[in-house]
Each structure stands twice: as C-alpha cells, then as structure tokens.
Design a protein around this motif. Structure first.
Motif, PDB file in Angstrom:
ATOM      1  N   ALA A 144       0.830  -1.210   0.000  1.00  0.00           N
ATOM      2  CA  ALA A 144       0.000   0.000   0.000  1.00  0.00           C
ATOM      3  C   ALA A 144       0.860   1.253   0.000  1.00  0.00           C
ATOM      4  O   ALA A 144       0.525   2.255  -0.654  1.00  0.00           O
ATOM      5  N   TYR A 145       1.988   1.206   0.702  1.00  0.00           N
ATOM      6  CA  TYR A 145       2.928   2.335   0.711  1.00  0.00           C
ATOM      7  C   TYR A 145       3.468   2.582  -0.702  1.00  0.00           C
ATOM      8  O   TYR A 145       3.505   3.723  -1.182  1.00  0.00           O
ATOM      9  N   GLY A 146       3.872   1.509  -1.381  1.00  0.00           N
ATOM     10  CA  GLY A 146       4.361   1.644  -2.752  1.00  0.00           C
ATOM     11  C   GLY A 146       3.286   2.154  -3.687  1.00  0.00           C
ATOM     12  O   GLY A 146       3.556   2.945  -4.605  1.00  0.00           O
ATOM     13  N   TYR A 147       2.064   1.695  -3.476  1.00  0.00           N
ATOM     14  CA  TYR A 147       0.923   2.136  -4.285  1.00  0.00           C
ATOM     15  C   TYR A 147       0.752   3.649  -4.173  1.00  0.00           C
ATOM     16  O   TYR A 147       0.556   4.352  -5.179  1.00  0.00           O
ATOM     17  N   MET A 148       0.851   4.166  -2.960  1.00  0.00           N
ATOM     18  CA  MET A 148       0.703   5.608  -2.741  1.00  0.00           C
ATOM     19  C   MET A 148       1.859   6.387  -3.372  1.00  0.00           C
ATOM     20  O   MET A 148       1.657   7.449  -3.955  1.00  0.00           O
ATOM     21  N   GLN A 149       3.066   5.837  -3.269  1.00  0.00           N
ATOM     22  CA  GLN A 149       4.211   6.497  -3.898  1.00  0.00           C
ATOM     23  C   GLN A 149       4.048   6.534  -5.416  1.00  0.00           C
ATOM     24  O   GLN A 149       4.408   7.522  -6.075  1.00  0.00           O
ATOM     25  N   TYR A 150       3.521   5.480  -5.976  1.00  0.00           N
ATOM     26  CA  TYR A 150       3.269   5.413  -7.420  1.00  0.00           C
ATOM     27  C   TYR A 150       2.271   6.494  -7.834  1.00  0.00           C
ATOM     28  O   TYR A 150       2.461   7.204  -8.830  1.00  0.00           O
TER      29      TYR A 150
END
Length: 360
Positions: free
Chosen positions: A155-161
């Motif tokens: 989810a953290y990576g998703y937000m960074q994307y």
C-alpha cells in the motif's frame, strides 16, 4: 526534552524510511527471509500443521514482499537520478526541477503514504480476523506479521506510485524553454524517457504483486460461503459485510485500478511529449514567419517556408511515447489476475443450482 526528541524522530520517519529502501542489501534480506521462513516452519510444526497451505502462503508472501522492496529501491534511486548530474538530470530544466523539489519530494516525505498504507492494512486484516480466516494464536500472529508487513509495504508503494503519476501530470502542464528538451524529438529527451521507464518498471512490479495478492486471497477464503436457498442468494460467513467489502476492495484496488492507472500513466507521459511538440512547432512557426517577413527574394522565401514546414512535420510525426510499450504483457497479466479473482468468487457460489446449467 524526551517528547521533543520523539516528535523530531517521528517527523523524520518518512525520510528515514525512504533511505532504508534505497540502502536495501540483498545479503541482509536473504538472511531475513530464511529466518522468517524458519520461524514460521517451527510455529507450523508446533501447531500441528493446522493452517491450510501454510508453506505456499509463506513462499507467496515472501516473494511479494521481496518484489515490493525491490520496486521501492528501484523507484527511489530512479527518482534521485532526476536531481543528480547525468543524462536524466533536471539540473538544466528549472521548470520541472522546481516541481520536483518543491512538490514531489515534500509529498513523498510526509506521513501521507505511511498513514494511508496503515489504514488499508488495518482494514484488510480487520476483515480477515472478523471472517475468522486467521485466529489470534501463535500461528495467527505470525500470519498477520508476514502478510501484514507485505500489504503495508504494498500500500505504501501504491501511494508512492500515485504521487509520482501526479508529478508527471503536473509536469505536462508546465511551459518549457527550448534548451530544456530535445526540440526535434521531444520523446527522446533523457529526463522524459526516465519518467516513462520509472513508471513502466513500477507498473510491471505491481502487476505481479497484484496477481500474488489475488492468489493469496483465493487460497485464504474457504469455499461454499455463498448459498442459494429459496431462490435467494445468502452469505454464510462470520461477517458477511466484511466478506463482501474485502472482496470488492481487492477487486477495485487491483483489478480495476491497475488498468486505469496504466492508461493515465501513458496518457500523462504522452501529453507531456505532445506539449513539448506543440511548443517546438509554435516556436518554429514564429521563426518561419519572421524569416518570411525579412526575406525579399521570393525563391528564398519559398525555400524558407518549405524547409520550416518539413522540420515542423518531422517534429509532429516523431513518437509520442519515449519507450516501447508492453501492451500484450500488461493485458495478459491483468486478464489473468481478473480470472483468478472471478474464479475465486465462482468457487464460493458453484453450489447454486441455476449456475450449474450455465457454468462448467
């Protein structure tokens, strides 16, 4: 004093986390994964192997988390290239560099991404516990740790994307000086190509990670939880709302959102390149008009017009996306993920009499 130190540490946490991803080392990670697998094996043995497909769950989640950590390391290092000396640097591009320094980096280093990822993780695992897929015993706590840490990073990576896509979108709305990009082939501009490569790499990682999560969910959910009685469909789970909401959330966040995000990622990069093309064409048109006015000889004036028109047409017909697009691969991955998720639902409703005449 202690409160001030704690506050300062909390404020520095997002930046610290990014540095941890950038300094990721394979040796340490492999040792961590071996230890994590070993501890799980011991707990599984101590609880008499009562968790179905436990080893498969371990392998899938370790694989997903490894892909996520690699994706984040690649992403943050790629982002750094935009601010360092090199072909992809924005040092000679004050327009985009200002956006990068004053908008993208501050957003990445706020608590937005960690906070949203924590909310998503808590939501999913609250549903899982409510549905009694995992019990809060020793093996359940281990399962929550190994799966929860993976979903948290995902989810953290998703937000960074999403933050990065917002940056690309904003970059497409700026005005650029001619020395900031390749005026004759804007798509070949190194920093534009870097934006496209970074987003495509992230997209490829998340397609695989999304598929793993959907397989994980399909394995976790027991069968025969949707019943057909008296011409009505009913759920037979400990918490029907949690079942429906979690299945729908996974469907929206992975299967529906990924193709939409892919579309807009291509669109934002293409819009940026088209903006640069239009700007070049406009500048060439102004130069052509100026030379036409200053040139007295008709033949030279005609030659000038023809020359500029040829250059303008060449610019217009250059490619609008910097790198080769993987439409077939991305479509196949999205389709496979969709099929797995739908078959997961079908396995829960296969006992419905009406469906038996339609579905195999």
């Amino acid at each position: 004093m202690e409160r001030s130190t704690l506050k300062r540490a909390l404020m520095q946490f997002p930046a610290w986390l990014i540095e941890k991803f950038k300094s990721f080392r394979w040796k340490n990670w492999i040792l961590y994964c071996i230890l994590l697998f070993f501890v799980g094996t011991v707990i599984n043995h101590a609880t008499q192997y009562r968790f179905p497909h436990f080893v498969t769950h371990q392998l899938l989640l370790i694989a997903a988390t490894t892909l996520l950590v690699c994706a984040m390391k690649m992403f943050f290092l790629d982002i750094d290239k935009l601010n360092h000396r090199g072909p992809e640097s924005l040092l000679k591009n004050p327009e985009t560099r200002s956006l990068y320094l004053n908008k993208l980096l501050p957003i990445q280093r706020t608590f937005l991404a960690p906070a949203v990822s924590l909310v998503i993780t808590v939501f999913f695992f609250t549903c899982i516990v409510k549905l009694e897929y995992i019990e809060l015993d020793s093996i359940g706590v281990y399962a929550i740790y190994i799966a929860g840490s993976s979903v948290l990073i995902g989810a953290y990576g998703y937000m960074q994307y999403l933050c990065f896509l917002w940056f690309v979108y904003q970059a497409g709305k700026l005005e650029y000086r001619s020395e900031s990009y390749n005026v004759y082939a804007p798509a070949a501009t190194p920093w534009v190509s870097q934006l496209a490569r970074t987003s495509q790499k992230l997209r490829s990682f998340f397609l695989w990670i999304g598929l793993i999560y959907v397989i994980e969910y399909a394995m976790l959910v027991p069968t025969d939880k949707i019943l057909f009685e008296d011409n009505t469909i009913s759920l037979n789970t400990p918490d029907n709302t949690a079942f429906f909401v979690s299945w729908l959330a996974l469907f929206l966040l992975v299967i529906i959102a990924f193709p939409i995000i892919n579309h807009y990622q291509r669109k934002f990069v293409t819009d940026l390149v088209e903006k640069l093309k239009d700007q070049t064409v406009q500048e060439l048109s102004l130069l052509m008009a100026e030379e036409k006015r200053s040139e007295q000889d008709k033949r030279r004036r005609m030659s000038t017009v023809i020359t500029y028109n040829v250059i303008i047409e060449n610019v217009r017909h250059t490619r609008s996306y910097p790198i080769k697009q993987l439409f077939g691969y991305e479509t196949a991955m999205t389709l496979v993920t969709f099929i797995v998720h739908v078959l997961n639902l079908y396995s829960k409703v296969a006992s419905i009499p009406q469906l038996s005449t339609v579905l195999p």
